[in-house]
Design a protein around this motif. Structure first.
Motif, short mmCIF file in Angstrom:
data_model
loop_
_atom_site.label_atom_id
_atom_site.label_comp_id
_atom_site.label_asym_id
_atom_site.label_seq_id
_atom_site.Cartn_x
_atom_site.Cartn_y
_atom_site.Cartn_z
N ASP A 135 0.81 -1.11 0.08
CA ASP A 135 0.03 0.07 -0.08
C ASP A 135 0.82 1.23 0.07
O ASP A 135 0.50 2.07 -0.33
CB ASP A 135 -0.97 0.01 1.13
N SER A 136 2.10 1.21 0.26
CA SER A 136 3.02 2.37 0.37
C SER A 136 4.26 1.67 0.04
O SER A 136 5.37 2.04 1.01
CB SER A 136 2.95 2.97 1.65
N PRO A 137 4.88 1.30 -1.14
CA PRO A 137 5.97 0.70 -1.40
C PRO A 137 7.33 1.72 -1.42
O PRO A 137 6.88 2.66 -1.60
CB PRO A 137 5.96 0.02 -2.62
N GLU A 196 -6.70 -2.37 -6.87
CA GLU A 196 -6.07 -2.27 -8.18
C GLU A 196 -4.60 -1.78 -8.42
O GLU A 196 -3.83 -2.25 -8.97
CB GLU A 196 -6.97 -1.64 -9.20
N SER A 197 -4.45 -0.57 -7.36
CA SER A 197 -3.12 -0.02 -7.56
C SER A 197 -2.06 -0.80 -6.88
O SER A 197 -0.94 -0.94 -7.45
CB SER A 197 -2.98 1.15 -6.71
N GLU A 198 -2.39 -1.78 -5.95
CA GLU A 198 -1.44 -2.76 -5.40
C GLU A 198 -1.29 -3.88 -6.48
O GLU A 198 0.01 -4.40 -6.70
CB GLU A 198 -2.10 -3.16 -4.14
N VAL A 199 -2.16 -4.21 -6.97
CA VAL A 199 -1.92 -5.49 -8.35
C VAL A 199 -0.90 -4.54 -9.41
O VAL A 199 -0.16 -5.44 -9.69
CB VAL A 199 -3.19 -5.89 -8.85
N GLY A 200 -1.13 -3.32 -9.63
CA GLY A 200 -0.44 -2.74 -10.54
C GLY A 200 0.94 -2.67 -10.01
O GLY A 200 1.99 -2.81 -11.06
N VAL A 201 1.40 -2.54 -8.84
CA VAL A 201 2.71 -2.60 -8.40
C VAL A 201 3.41 -3.85 -8.70
O VAL A 201 4.44 -4.00 -9.16
CB VAL A 201 3.01 -2.09 -6.79
N ILE A 202 2.72 -5.01 -8.19
CA ILE A 202 3.20 -6.32 -8.53
C ILE A 202 3.39 -6.51 -10.12
O ILE A 202 4.42 -6.99 -10.57
CB ILE A 202 2.23 -7.35 -8.06
N GLU A 203 2.42 -6.16 -10.94
CA GLU A 203 2.55 -6.20 -12.26
C GLU A 203 3.69 -5.61 -12.98
O GLU A 203 4.72 -5.96 -13.91
CB GLU A 203 1.34 -5.88 -12.93
N VAL A 227 8.48 -12.34 -9.05
CA VAL A 227 7.56 -12.19 -8.02
C VAL A 227 6.66 -13.18 -7.56
O VAL A 227 6.30 -14.08 -8.60
CB VAL A 227 6.49 -11.20 -8.56
N ILE A 228 6.98 -13.98 -6.25
CA ILE A 228 6.44 -15.08 -5.93
C ILE A 228 5.24 -14.83 -5.10
O ILE A 228 5.35 -14.18 -4.03
CB ILE A 228 7.27 -15.78 -4.93
N LEU A 229 4.03 -15.26 -5.61
CA LEU A 229 2.90 -15.19 -4.92
C LEU A 229 2.62 -16.27 -4.04
O LEU A 229 2.75 -17.43 -4.78
CB LEU A 229 1.61 -14.87 -5.72
N MET A 230 1.95 -16.16 -2.91
CA MET A 230 1.48 -17.40 -1.94
C MET A 230 0.14 -17.44 -1.50
O MET A 230 -0.33 -16.48 -1.37
CB MET A 230 2.51 -17.75 -0.97
N SER A 231 -0.47 -18.63 -1.74
CA SER A 231 -1.75 -18.96 -1.07
C SER A 231 -3.06 -18.46 -1.65
O SER A 231 -3.97 -18.93 -1.87
CB SER A 231 -1.72 -18.64 0.49
N GLU A 232 -2.93 -17.05 -2.03
CA GLU A 232 -4.17 -16.27 -2.36
C GLU A 232 -3.67 -15.33 -3.66
O GLU A 232 -2.67 -15.05 -3.88
CB GLU A 232 -4.68 -15.20 -1.31
N LEU A 233 -4.72 -14.97 -4.47
CA LEU A 233 -4.75 -14.22 -5.49
C LEU A 233 -5.71 -12.94 -5.71
O LEU A 233 -6.20 -12.65 -6.39
CB LEU A 233 -5.09 -15.01 -7.01
N SER A 234 -5.88 -12.64 -4.38
CA SER A 234 -6.70 -11.43 -4.02
C SER A 234 -8.28 -11.69 -4.64
O SER A 234 -8.81 -10.96 -5.37
CB SER A 234 -6.30 -9.99 -4.72
N PRO A 235 -9.00 -12.70 -3.93
CA PRO A 235 -10.43 -12.83 -4.17
C PRO A 235 -11.39 -11.80 -3.69
O PRO A 235 -12.42 -11.70 -4.06
CB PRO A 235 -10.62 -14.17 -3.51
N VAL A 236 -10.86 -10.77 -2.76
CA VAL A 236 -11.68 -10.06 -2.41
C VAL A 236 -10.98 -8.52 -2.53
O VAL A 236 -9.70 -8.43 -3.00
CB VAL A 236 -12.21 -9.82 -1.03
N ASP A 237 -11.75 -7.58 -2.66
CA ASP A 237 -11.25 -6.04 -3.08
C ASP A 237 -10.71 -5.59 -1.60
O ASP A 237 -10.77 -6.19 -0.45
CB ASP A 237 -12.13 -5.19 -3.78
N GLU A 238 -10.48 -4.27 -1.68
CA GLU A 238 -9.52 -3.65 -0.47
C GLU A 238 -10.67 -3.52 0.65
O GLU A 238 -10.31 -3.34 1.86
CB GLU A 238 -9.06 -2.17 -0.76
#
Length: 274
Positions: free
Chosen positions: A33-35, A56-63, A72-83
């Protein structure tokens, strides 16, 4: 889920931090949220232990980090809910995987190229199951047992890190038998090393790779003993690996001085995004 567990996110982050510390991987933390731009720029690899509720902005940082050439290693979840915690029709991170349908509960690793980098998803509650399950300690005076690594998951994560970083990034030449943590801060002539033996009864031997810690000549600083007393430390860092003996529950905080070989990129493992 049918049986929600509010501790899943906490356990996931704790396990990844603990895994990195116990295996002696240098890392830095930042937050989606504040990288911290400097930390993101310096990292070759980023670990996101539990991306459950992202903007969405946080997904944008990862992308953006993947497109720029990072892993980028993501674990366990893929953001099934919004903020706001509201379910979304399609998990927000799913778009990084194109047309592949991912089941976050399924075991295994899924890797895709994104721009000049790549994204790896480790499913099956990977971060939460990174250590063997141990019962909670109810006795306030009891000793918390040392949790065992989940062998398959630990090997998978180590392989991904090694493949990205070009070899072992661990400070340890070999894994200590006791619960020893190692952390390295800084670079060049401004290196601080923290070593902790958490075992309450047994001494520990930490064998450190000289290349990984910058091939120091001297370690000078302080040792905190089991009885909370503090003593000065002045240690000759000879030998490869460099061997440090730690008493039960002894911690070292020392400055490493001098260098005989340059520190390679492998001594600066990627940061962890949380």
């Amino acid at each position: 889920g049918e049986q929600p567990n509010a501790r899943r996110g906490f356990v996931a982050h704790r396990n990844v931090l603990y895994w990195l510390l116990r295996l002696g991987y240098p890392f830095r933390t930042t937050f989606l949220d504040s990288p911290d731009p400097a930390r993101l720029k310096a990292a070759k690899l980023l670990i996101v232990p539990f991306p459950f509720s992202l903007k969405e902005s946080e997904v944008g940082v990862i992308e953006e980090q993947a497109k720029s050439g990072k892993t980028v290693i993501l674990m366990s979840e893929l953001s099934p809910v919004d903020e706001l915690g509201q379910p979304v029709a399609t998990p927000r991170l799913a778009r990084l995987f194109g047309n592949q349908r991912l089941d976050p509960s399924a075991e295994g690793a899924t890797e895709v190229a994104v721009g000049r980098g790549k994204v790896v998803f480790l499913g099956g509650d990977f971060a939460i199951r990174l250590f063997a399950e141990t019962p909670p300690m109810r006795d306030p005076k009891g000793t918390v047992p040392l949790p065992a690594f989940d062998a398959a998951r630990a090997e998978t994560l180590a392989r991904v890190l090694s493949g990205t970083l070009g070899g072992s990034a661990s400070l340890f030449a070999e894994q200590p038998a006791q619960d020893v943590e190692a952390a390295l801060l800084g670079d060049g002539d401004q290196r601080l090393l923290l070593l902790i033996n958490w075992d309450p009864a047994r001494p520990a031997q930490a064998r450190l790779r000289r290349e990984a810690v910058g091939a120091p000549k001297q370690a000078r600083g302080y040792a905190i003993k089991q009885d909370a007393s503090v003593a000065t430390v002045s240690h000759d860092c000879s030998g490869d690996p460099w061997t440090v003996e730690l008493a039960p529950q002894e911690a070292w905080l020392v400055r490493l001085t001098g260098r005989t070989t340059p520190v390679g990129a492998r001594s600066r493992a990627g940061g962890e995004a949380q």
